[in-house]
Design a protein around this motif. Structure first.
Motif, PDB file in Angstrom:
ATOM      1  N   VAL A  12     -21.252 -36.537-137.679  1.00 27.21           N
ATOM      2  CA  VAL A  12     -20.068 -36.342-137.550  1.00 27.21           C
ATOM      3  C   VAL A  12     -20.017 -37.103-135.926  1.00 27.21           C
ATOM      4  CG1 VAL A  12     -17.949 -35.233-136.569  1.00 27.21           C
ATOM      5  CG2 VAL A  12     -19.164 -34.459-138.646  1.00 27.21           C
ATOM      6  N   ILE A  13     -19.283 -38.223-135.573  1.00 27.97           N
ATOM      7  CA  ILE A  13     -19.043 -38.724-134.178  1.00 27.97           C
ATOM      8  C   ILE A  13     -17.778 -38.251-133.862  1.00 27.97           C
ATOM      9  CG2 ILE A  13     -18.996 -40.838-132.980  1.00 27.97           C
ATOM     10  CD1 ILE A  13     -20.346 -42.196-135.676  1.00 27.97           C
ATOM     11  N   VAL A  14     -17.756 -37.789-132.407  1.00 27.00           N
ATOM     12  CA  VAL A  14     -16.794 -37.259-131.668  1.00 27.00           C
ATOM     13  C   VAL A  14     -16.417 -38.014-130.560  1.00 27.00           C
ATOM     14  CG1 VAL A  14     -15.640 -35.125-130.628  1.00 27.00           C
ATOM     15  CG2 VAL A  14     -17.133 -34.834-132.652  1.00 27.00           C
ATOM     16  N   ALA A  15     -15.512 -38.995-130.713  1.00 25.01           N
ATOM     17  CA  ALA A  15     -15.327 -39.869-129.421  1.00 25.01           C
ATOM     18  C   ALA A  15     -14.203 -39.066-128.585  1.00 25.01           C
ATOM     19  CB  ALA A  15     -14.880 -41.236-129.770  1.00 25.01           C
ATOM     20  N   LEU A  16     -14.498 -39.079-127.423  1.00 23.50           N
ATOM     21  CA  LEU A  16     -13.546 -38.590-126.123  1.00 23.50           C
ATOM     22  C   LEU A  16     -12.889 -39.639-125.581  1.00 23.50           C
ATOM     23  CD1 LEU A  16     -15.621 -35.673-124.923  1.00 23.50           C
ATOM     24  CD2 LEU A  16     -14.100 -35.738-127.027  1.00 23.50           C
ATOM     25  N   GLU A  17     -11.653 -39.608-125.118  1.00 24.61           N
ATOM     26  CA  GLU A  17     -10.953 -40.536-124.322  1.00 24.61           C
ATOM     27  C   GLU A  17     -10.165 -39.988-123.339  1.00 24.61           C
ATOM     28  OE1 GLU A  17      -7.934 -44.608-124.565  1.00 24.61           O
ATOM     29  OE2 GLU A  17      -9.108 -43.738-126.700  1.00 24.61           O
ATOM     30  N   GLY A  18     -10.231 -40.335-122.113  1.00 24.53           N
ATOM     31  CA  GLY A  18      -9.492 -39.245-121.084  1.00 24.53           C
ATOM     32  C   GLY A  18     -10.283 -38.677-120.142  1.00 24.53           C
ATOM     33  N   ASN A  19      -9.691 -37.735-119.398  1.00 21.69           N
ATOM     34  CA  ASN A  19     -10.167 -36.734-118.929  1.00 21.69           C
ATOM     35  C   ASN A  19     -10.761 -35.218-119.460  1.00 21.69           C
ATOM     36  OD1 ASN A  19      -9.447 -38.255-116.614  1.00 21.69           O
ATOM     37  ND2 ASN A  19      -7.699 -37.069-116.213  1.00 21.69           N
ATOM     38  N   LEU A  20     -12.056 -35.164-119.104  1.00 19.61           N
ATOM     39  CA  LEU A  20     -12.610 -33.700-119.682  1.00 19.61           C
ATOM     40  C   LEU A  20     -12.752 -32.824-118.573  1.00 19.61           C
ATOM     41  CD1 LEU A  20     -13.840 -32.172-121.927  1.00 19.61           C
ATOM     42  CD2 LEU A  20     -16.121 -33.563-121.224  1.00 19.61           C
ATOM     43  N   ALA A  35     -17.164 -26.883-132.800  1.00 20.93           N
ATOM     44  CA  ALA A  35     -17.367 -25.546-132.871  1.00 20.93           C
ATOM     45  C   ALA A  35     -18.269 -24.853-134.030  1.00 20.93           C
ATOM     46  CB  ALA A  35     -15.723 -24.817-133.273  1.00 20.93           C
ATOM     47  N   ASP A  36     -18.566 -25.715-134.791  1.00 18.88           N
ATOM     48  CA  ASP A  36     -19.109 -25.273-136.324  1.00 18.88           C
ATOM     49  C   ASP A  36     -20.642 -25.333-135.873  1.00 18.88           C
ATOM     50  OD1 ASP A  36     -20.670 -24.775-138.402  1.00 18.88           O
ATOM     51  OD2 ASP A  36     -19.632 -26.562-139.685  1.00 18.88           O
ATOM     52  N   PRO A  37     -21.320 -24.222-135.699  1.00 13.68           N
ATOM     53  CA  PRO A  37     -22.884 -24.455-135.221  1.00 13.68           C
ATOM     54  C   PRO A  37     -23.917 -25.014-136.255  1.00 13.68           C
ATOM     55  CG  PRO A  37     -22.265 -22.187-136.251  1.00 13.68           C
ATOM     56  CD  PRO A  37     -20.971 -22.967-136.260  1.00 13.68           C
ATOM     57  N   LYS A  38     -23.336 -25.263-137.590  1.00 15.42           N
ATOM     58  CA  LYS A  38     -24.219 -25.939-138.453  1.00 15.42           C
ATOM     59  C   LYS A  38     -24.157 -27.492-138.384  1.00 15.42           C
ATOM     60  CE  LYS A  38     -24.424 -22.247-141.754  1.00 15.42           C
ATOM     61  NZ  LYS A  38     -25.596 -21.617-141.036  1.00 15.42           N
ATOM     62  N   THR A  39     -22.753 -28.075-137.772  1.00 12.05           N
ATOM     63  CA  THR A  39     -22.544 -29.330-137.651  1.00 12.05           C
ATOM     64  C   THR A  39     -23.194 -30.058-136.549  1.00 12.05           C
ATOM     65  OG1 THR A  39     -20.709 -29.111-138.833  1.00 12.05           O
ATOM     66  CG2 THR A  39     -20.668 -31.237-137.903  1.00 12.05           C
ATOM     67  N   ALA A  40     -24.206 -30.889-136.752  1.00 14.63           N
ATOM     68  CA  ALA A  40     -24.745 -32.000-135.653  1.00 14.63           C
ATOM     69  C   ALA A  40     -23.691 -33.120-135.546  1.00 14.63           C
ATOM     70  CB  ALA A  40     -26.005 -32.647-136.239  1.00 14.63           C
ATOM     71  N   ILE A  41     -23.475 -33.269-134.254  1.00 16.79           N
ATOM     72  CA  ILE A  41     -22.490 -34.315-133.951  1.00 16.79           C
ATOM     73  C   ILE A  41     -23.247 -35.152-132.783  1.00 16.79           C
ATOM     74  CG2 ILE A  41     -20.672 -32.818-134.379  1.00 16.79           C
ATOM     75  CD1 ILE A  41     -20.099 -32.533-131.053  1.00 16.79           C
ATOM     76  N   VAL A  42     -22.378 -36.360-132.864  1.00 20.86           N
ATOM     77  CA  VAL A  42     -22.813 -37.452-131.664  1.00 20.86           C
ATOM     78  C   VAL A  42     -21.487 -37.383-130.865  1.00 20.86           C
ATOM     79  CG1 VAL A  42     -23.167 -39.888-130.843  1.00 20.86           C
ATOM     80  CG2 VAL A  42     -24.443 -38.820-132.962  1.00 20.86           C
ATOM     81  N   LEU A  43     -21.617 -37.297-129.630  1.00 18.91           N
ATOM     82  CA  LEU A  43     -20.556 -37.047-128.765  1.00 18.91           C
ATOM     83  C   LEU A  43     -20.525 -38.413-127.848  1.00 18.91           C
ATOM     84  CD1 LEU A  43     -18.484 -35.168-127.830  1.00 18.91           C
ATOM     85  CD2 LEU A  43     -19.767 -34.312-126.127  1.00 18.91           C
ATOM     86  N   ASP A  44     -19.695 -39.364-128.194  1.00 15.76           N
ATOM     87  CA  ASP A  44     -19.328 -40.475-127.578  1.00 15.76           C
ATOM     88  C   ASP A  44     -18.636 -40.219-126.179  1.00 15.76           C
ATOM     89  OD1 ASP A  44     -18.576 -42.956-126.663  1.00 15.76           O
ATOM     90  OD2 ASP A  44     -18.302 -43.898-128.750  1.00 15.76           O
ATOM     91  N   LEU A  45     -19.139 -40.615-125.119  1.00 17.84           N
ATOM     92  CA  LEU A  45     -18.314 -40.106-123.888  1.00 17.84           C
ATOM     93  C   LEU A  45     -18.078 -41.689-123.096  1.00 17.84           C
ATOM     94  CD1 LEU A  45     -21.146 -37.582-122.760  1.00 17.84           C
ATOM     95  CD2 LEU A  45     -18.732 -37.188-123.507  1.00 17.84           C
ATOM     96  N   GLU A  46     -18.049 -42.755-123.795  1.00 14.72           N
ATOM     97  CA  GLU A  46     -17.801 -44.081-123.141  1.00 14.72           C
ATOM     98  C   GLU A  46     -16.559 -44.092-122.737  1.00 14.72           C
ATOM     99  OE1 GLU A  46     -17.974 -48.725-124.392  1.00 14.72           O
ATOM    100  OE2 GLU A  46     -17.709 -47.322-125.853  1.00 14.72           O
ATOM    101  N   LYS A  47     -15.415 -43.436-123.183  1.00 13.09           N
ATOM    102  CA  LYS A  47     -14.020 -43.596-122.537  1.00 13.09           C
ATOM    103  C   LYS A  47     -13.832 -42.300-121.718  1.00 13.09           C
ATOM    104  CE  LYS A  47     -12.641 -46.978-125.875  1.00 13.09           C
ATOM    105  NZ  LYS A  47     -12.001 -47.210-127.182  1.00 13.09           N
ATOM    106  N   VAL A  48     -14.520 -41.490-121.295  1.00 16.01           N
ATOM    107  CA  VAL A  48     -14.247 -40.501-120.683  1.00 16.01           C
ATOM    108  C   VAL A  48     -14.063 -40.851-118.957  1.00 16.01           C
ATOM    109  CG1 VAL A  48     -14.969 -37.879-119.619  1.00 16.01           C
ATOM    110  CG2 VAL A  48     -15.459 -38.806-121.910  1.00 16.01           C
ATOM    111  N   ASP A  49     -12.850 -40.826-118.443  1.00 15.90           N
ATOM    112  CA  ASP A  49     -12.435 -41.497-117.221  1.00 15.90           C
ATOM    113  C   ASP A  49     -12.976 -40.464-116.161  1.00 15.90           C
ATOM    114  OD1 ASP A  49     -10.937 -43.597-118.411  1.00 15.90           O
ATOM    115  OD2 ASP A  49      -9.298 -42.222-118.438  1.00 15.90           O
TER     116      ASP A  49
END
Length: 116
Positions: A12-20, A35-49
């Motif tokens: 799962v790729i989770v892409a974020l956009e805006g302010n964190l 939130a799921d402890p079993k799911t490995a994710i890629v967190l794409d931070l390119e568009k985090v301002d």
């Protein structure tokens, strides 16, 4: 904060956009793949301002709740602002960080296979 979820190679790729920040961090932590402890994710931070300590805390906290804290969340595409936040706090040592999402997905998929 806009959160977009896609998947590639079983990751799962989770892409974020805006302010964190303090306002959006709970939304990130409440995202089902985060939130799921079993799911490995890629967190794409390119568009985090902008990212403050609450945003960083949300990422670190979510990673610690994963079954494999070192590889449960893999980071990709950090822009300079976000990278500085991680480096200033020395949080980059907690994560595998890649310059592009495809490489991050490949790494996460390989780790997922190795765990099964």
């Amino acid at each position: 904060m806009i959160i977009t979820e896609t998947s590639a190679n079983g990751i799962v790729i989770v892409a974020l956009e805006g302010n964190l920040d303090a306002l959006s961090a709970p939304k990130l932590r409440g995202s089902p793949p985060v939130a799921d402890p079993k799911t490995a994710i890629v967190l794409d931070l390119e568009k985090v301002d902008f990212m403050d300590s609450s945003g960083l805390g949300a990422i670190v906290g979510a990673a610690r709740e994963k079954d494999d804290p070192a590889c449960g969340i893999v980071l990709s595409c950090m822009n300079d602002k976000v990278r500085r936040t991680f480096e200033t706090t020395n949080a980059q040592r907690l994560f595998h960080i890649f310059d592009d999402t495809a490489a991050a997905v490949d790494f996460a998929a390989t780790r997922q296979i190795a765990r099964t």
